[in-house]
Motif scaffolding. Sequence first.
Motif, PDB file in Angstrom:
ATOM      1  N   ARG A 211       0.825  -1.046  -0.092  1.00 56.02           N
ATOM      2  CA  ARG A 211       0.158   0.115   0.017  1.00 56.02           C
ATOM      3  C   ARG A 211       0.836   1.231   0.075  1.00 56.02           C
ATOM      4  N   ASN A 212       0.348   2.312  -0.464  1.00 55.41           N
ATOM      5  CA  ASN A 212       1.002   3.593  -0.676  1.00 55.41           C
ATOM      6  C   ASN A 212       0.522   4.252   0.942  1.00 55.41           C
ATOM      7  N   HIS A 213       1.298   4.187   1.754  1.00 51.26           N
ATOM      8  CA  HIS A 213       0.822   4.522   3.238  1.00 51.26           C
ATOM      9  C   HIS A 213       1.432   5.892   3.305  1.00 51.26           C
ATOM     10  N   ARG A 214       1.881   6.531   2.228  1.00 49.62           N
ATOM     11  CA  ARG A 214       2.639   7.935   2.489  1.00 49.62           C
ATOM     12  C   ARG A 214       1.433   9.155   2.763  1.00 49.62           C
ATOM     13  N   LYS A 215       1.454   9.981   3.585  1.00 46.65           N
ATOM     14  CA  LYS A 215       0.688  11.350   3.696  1.00 46.65           C
ATOM     15  C   LYS A 215       1.498  12.311   3.306  1.00 46.65           C
ATOM     16  N   LYS A 414       8.911  -3.040   4.902  1.00 42.98           N
ATOM     17  CA  LYS A 414       9.387  -3.958   3.494  1.00 42.98           C
ATOM     18  C   LYS A 414       8.130  -3.623   2.765  1.00 42.98           C
ATOM     19  N   LEU A 415       7.070  -3.722   3.267  1.00 40.71           N
ATOM     20  CA  LEU A 415       5.604  -3.965   2.353  1.00 40.71           C
ATOM     21  C   LEU A 415       5.254  -2.474   1.717  1.00 40.71           C
ATOM     22  N   ASN A 416       5.146  -1.443   2.837  1.00 44.76           N
ATOM     23  CA  ASN A 416       4.553  -0.310   2.407  1.00 44.76           C
ATOM     24  C   ASN A 416       5.324   0.663   1.811  1.00 44.76           C
ATOM     25  N   PHE A 417       4.889   1.481   1.044  1.00 38.83           N
ATOM     26  CA  PHE A 417       5.628   2.828   0.707  1.00 38.83           C
ATOM     27  C   PHE A 417       5.350   3.871   1.670  1.00 38.83           C
ATOM     28  N   GLU A 418       6.221   4.452   2.207  1.00 37.63           N
ATOM     29  CA  GLU A 418       6.551   5.112   3.287  1.00 37.63           C
ATOM     30  C   GLU A 418       7.494   6.464   2.983  1.00 37.63           C
ATOM     31  N   ILE A 419       7.236   7.385   3.993  1.00 38.61           N
ATOM     32  CA  ILE A 419       8.057   8.746   3.709  1.00 38.61           C
ATOM     33  C   ILE A 419       8.249   9.300   5.327  1.00 38.61           C
TER      34      ILE A 419
END
Length: 472
Positions: A211-215, A414-419
């Motif tokens: 998932r794209n977990h970025r805000k 490893k699984l999410n897209f984070e920032i």
Amino acid sequence: MNLLSYLPSGIIILNIIFIILLIFFERKDPTATWAWLLILTLIPVLGFILYLFIGLTPKKRNHFLRKQRENDLKELNFGGETGIMDVDNLDFDDLEKSVIRIGLRCEKPSVVGYNKLDIYTNGRDKFADLFKDIDNAEKFIHASYYIIQDDNLGDEFIHRLAQKAAEGVEVRLLYDKMGCRNLSRYSIHKLEDAGGEAVPFAPFVLDINYRNHRKNVVIDGQIGYLGGINVGNEYLGLSSRFGHWRDTHLRIRGESVDSMQYRFLLDWNFASGKDIKRGEYYFPKKEFEGHSPVQIVSSGPDSKETEIKFFFLKMIYEAEKTIFIQTPYFIPDQSILEALQLASRSGVDVRIMIPGHSDHPFVYGANNSFVGQLLEAGARCYSYSRGFLHSKTISVDSRILSVGTTNMDVRSFKLNFEINAFIYDSEIARGYDEIFLKDIEHSREITTEKYKNRGWTMKVRESISRLLSPIL
């Protein structure tokens, strides 16, 4: 002979073949491999279906490799970011330099920019300022969220974006398909009919992972918002289930907004199939001159390295006095867990704060399991009891603070897209440490005695959750 009589044997043979293939394809991550082997052995047919939904299949792996190669090519179009690449001759202490260099030498170098920062610890203050900045936007609004609820706050957010689009401002909304599953098509059409663009981030159909977990919000290339607060009434503390919502979010004005913009455009191009190139329009000269050095770091399954985890590890290993961590999901991998244990045994004041109750099944048990190991090493652990703790922060020695979307768990690593933003400003770090200590007043300390006296149901829950932790 009835063909159905061969069905059990056929299932066993197919399951064995699949297990062999799994061992081959997942050889880089033995902990996840063992977890999947357990599931496949105990529930052969359902386990296979689960792997197709949430596992890193060869097709998905190749898809992320293509995204990685596309990002490498698009770097040529975007060019460099404003900020500092050489820290050796600048006014950073040894701790700061050692952490900064991690970003400069990673697969995707992350520069340091100077900024003015505002820190929010609740959704009301964040959205009051965000909506003002949206209303004052003149050129473009780029927004990426993991969750946008179909409720009052979600409606107001979409309404304000649509208003600006109707005024001629470029509006691009990137929303995660799984996280925004409750967002109505009416809301999307409202924005599109006004002239805005909305694109779902959905790498794979019917996939609940990656998932794209970025805000990540960028307004006119001058202001950026980054942190843990999504769009929904619960983030304002209006949920009867969660009550008060304790979170952390940043408002950034300055050079590091370029790094946030760069990240948004890469994500947008990937999800939309379009190719927005770098230009002065999207990366304008900054109107704000701040003094707080910030390094924006992103990571995801399309990265060769777990960049944000590398930063966390370096901060933990370099700590001499204090490590304060807030996270809703404390399910660290072995490297993070051992680093924290070592720091605590070395005399560093390690404190971990987790929610008093969880928003996901199994997570509460997993949290408690890992907390127990840190208690044995001498760390102090707290259960936030005023409401729900969703803050994702780590502070070291009152000198470096990280705020972002990354939880202290394998999923985020490893699984999410984070920032995340890494802030090298001792004044801000000390200020946040005071907030952390204030939160302790609204928390229950988990002592070794209390942990040892927990009930047998919790012990069973912890054991099951611990086995599943590599894929939670």
